[in-house]
Design an enzyme around this catalytic site. Structure first.
Site, PDB file in Angstrom:
ATOM      1  CG  PHE A   1      55.437  45.498  40.263  1.00 57.40           C
ATOM      2  CD1 PHE A   1      54.209  45.035  39.812  1.00 57.40           C
ATOM      3  CD2 PHE A   1      55.532  45.983  41.564  1.00 57.40           C
ATOM      4  CE1 PHE A   1      53.088  45.042  40.644  1.00 57.40           C
ATOM      5  CE2 PHE A   1      54.424  45.990  42.401  1.00 57.40           C
ATOM      6  CZ  PHE A   1      53.196  45.520  41.940  1.00 57.40           C
TER       7      PHE A   1
ATOM      8  NE  ARG B   1      47.268  50.977  48.625  1.00 60.43           N
ATOM      9  CZ  ARG B   1      46.842  50.246  47.596  1.00 60.43           C
ATOM     10  NH1 ARG B   1      46.913  50.729  46.376  1.00 60.43           N
ATOM     11  NH2 ARG B   1      46.375  49.029  47.769  1.00 60.43           N
TER      12      ARG B   1
ATOM     13  CG  ASP C   1      49.247  44.892  33.640  1.00 58.97           C
ATOM     14  OD1 ASP C   1      50.035  44.963  32.696  1.00 58.97           O
ATOM     15  OD2 ASP C   1      49.346  44.026  34.534  1.00 58.97           O
TER      16      ASP C   1
ATOM     17  CE  LYS D   1      42.665  49.140  50.292  1.00 66.52           C
ATOM     18  NZ  LYS D   1      43.583  48.350  51.131  1.00 66.52           N
ATOM     19  N   GLY D   2      44.147  52.166  44.297  1.00 68.87           N
ATOM     20  CA  GLY D   2      45.253  52.730  43.510  1.00 68.87           C
ATOM     21  C   GLY D   2      44.990  54.112  42.945  1.00 68.87           C
TER      22      GLY D   2
ATOM     23  CE  LYS E   1      53.160  47.883  34.345  1.00 62.97           C
ATOM     24  NZ  LYS E   1      53.130  46.766  35.321  1.00 62.97           N
TER      25      LYS E   1
ATOM     26  CD  GLU F   1      42.148  51.201  37.664  1.00 69.81           C
ATOM     27  OE1 GLU F   1      42.635  51.789  38.639  1.00 69.81           O
ATOM     28  OE2 GLU F   1      42.158  49.972  37.579  1.00 69.81           O
ATOM     29  CG  ASP F   2      45.987  52.190  39.721  1.00 68.67           C
ATOM     30  OD1 ASP F   2      45.265  51.642  38.855  1.00 68.67           O
ATOM     31  OD2 ASP F   2      46.382  51.586  40.739  1.00 68.67           O
TER      32      ASP F   2
ATOM     33  CG  ASP G   1      49.259  47.895  46.445  1.00 69.67           C
ATOM     34  OD1 ASP G   1      48.779  47.988  45.303  1.00 69.67           O
ATOM     35  OD2 ASP G   1      49.131  46.890  47.170  1.00 69.67           O
TER      36      ASP G   1
HETATM   37  P1  5GP Z   1      44.491  44.935  34.561  1.00 70.14           P
HETATM   38  O1  5GP Z   1      43.137  44.326  34.772  1.00 70.14           O
HETATM   39  O2  5GP Z   1      44.503  46.036  33.545  1.00 70.14           O
HETATM   40  O3  5GP Z   1      45.515  43.867  34.255  1.00 70.14           O
HETATM   41  O4  5GP Z   1      44.911  45.434  35.984  1.00 70.14           O
HETATM   42  C1  5GP Z   1      45.003  46.738  36.367  1.00 70.14           C
HETATM   43  C2  5GP Z   1      45.342  46.782  37.826  1.00 70.14           C
HETATM   44  O5  5GP Z   1      46.496  45.991  38.096  1.00 70.14           O
HETATM   45  C3  5GP Z   1      45.738  48.174  38.244  1.00 70.14           C
HETATM   46  O6  5GP Z   1      44.623  48.926  38.633  1.00 70.14           O
HETATM   47  C4  5GP Z   1      46.692  47.908  39.389  1.00 70.14           C
HETATM   48  O7  5GP Z   1      45.989  47.736  40.575  1.00 70.14           O
HETATM   49  C5  5GP Z   1      47.355  46.605  39.007  1.00 70.14           C
HETATM   50  N1  5GP Z   1      48.668  46.826  38.354  1.00 70.14           N
HETATM   51  C6  5GP Z   1      49.006  46.649  37.072  1.00 70.14           C
HETATM   52  N2  5GP Z   1      50.285  46.969  36.840  1.00 70.14           N
HETATM   53  C7  5GP Z   1      50.782  47.368  38.040  1.00 70.14           C
HETATM   54  C8  5GP Z   1      52.067  47.835  38.457  1.00 70.14           C
HETATM   55  O8  5GP Z   1      53.048  47.985  37.719  1.00 70.14           O
HETATM   56  N3  5GP Z   1      52.179  48.150  39.781  1.00 70.14           N
HETATM   57  C9  5GP Z   1      51.141  48.029  40.668  1.00 70.14           C
HETATM   58  N4  5GP Z   1      51.367  48.377  41.917  1.00 70.14           N
HETATM   59  N5  5GP Z   1      49.927  47.598  40.304  1.00 70.14           N
HETATM   60  C10 5GP Z   1      49.757  47.265  38.996  1.00 70.14           C
HETATM   61 MG    MG Z   2      47.551  46.672  44.034  1.00 68.20          MG
HETATM   62 MG    MG Z   3      43.717  50.015  40.009  1.00 65.52          MG
END
Ligand code: 5GP
Ligand code: MG
Ligand code: MG
Length: 178
Positions: free
Chosen positions: A151, A164, A102, A42-43, A130, A98-99, A158
């Site tokens: 974070f 959110r 990471d 939902k991000g 990130k 995407e939001d 969220d």
């Molecule tokens: P990845 O697969 O790149 O590790 O994960 C990405 C997802 O992790 C993002 O779409 C998000 O949902 C979550 N995520 C990564 N960093 C953060 C953060 O700092 N805050 C929040 N709320 N979600 C994060």
């Molecule tokens: Mg989340």
């Molecule tokens: Mg996401």
């Protein structure tokens, strides 16, 4: 400001400016084509909606839901498709919205999954990046802001489904999630 927020990292005004910049690039670079924006629930919802309103070429929206984080703040490394696309994407121009990137695990998985359906093109638009946290390399064409490893919550992001609705991106106080 919300009491659980340590400080605002990206203000509402800065988000808006960046969203307009990205929308202008997309409108320019996809001129004459039709794009399908695919938001990752939902991000991405806030970013998706603001971005789409500023795009001036024809575009459609679709959503996918995946699980990777559960309710906590650490990646489980597992990507599961909870909701797949409504549209066929073969020969279409696709932008995954995407939001935040990471580890890169989620998007790498989705790129592979969607590329198998042979879209005409497949790119990523991501508000936050990130980049020092990568476990796998991801090439995102449109990136809003590079951010350090805090974070973050707000503007769609969220913690346990909360925050959110904050109009800015903020750093969550450690005491809230530790
Ligand atoms: P990845 O697969 O790149 O590790 O994960 C990405 C997802 O992790 C993002 O779409 C998000 O949902 C979550 N995520 C990564 N960093 C953060 C953060 O700092 N805050 C929040 N709320 N979600 C994060
Ligand atoms: Mg989340
Ligand atoms: Mg996401």
């Amino acid at each position: 400001m919300n009491n659980d927020i340590e400080r605002v990292l990206i203000s509402e005004e800065d988000i808006e400016k960046k969203v307009i910049e990205i929308a202008e690039s997309i409108s320019e670079e996809y001129k004459g084509k039709e794009v399908i924006l695919i938001g990752i629930l939902k991000g991405s919802v806030m970013f998706m909606s603001d971005l789409m309103k500023k795009i001036t070429i024809p575009c459609k929206m679709d959503f996918m839901a995946v699980s990777s984080y559960g309710e906590g703040s650490e990646s489980s490394g597992v990507v599961r498709i909870l909701k797949d696309l409504d549209f066929e994407i073969r020969d279409k121009h696709i932008i995954l919205v995407e939001d935040i990137i990471d580890s890169g695990v989620t998007l790498t998985y989705l790129l592979k999954y969607l590329n198998a359906r042979k879209p005409a093109s497949l790119e990523i638009a991501c508000l936050l990046n990130k980049k020092d946290r990568r476990k796998v390399e991801v090439n995102a064409k449109y990136i809003g802001y590079d951010v350090a490893d805090y974070f973050l919550v707000g503007y769609g992001l969220d913690f346990a489904e909360k925050y959110r609705n904050l109009p800015y991106v903020g750093i969550l106080k450690e005491e809230v999630y530790k």
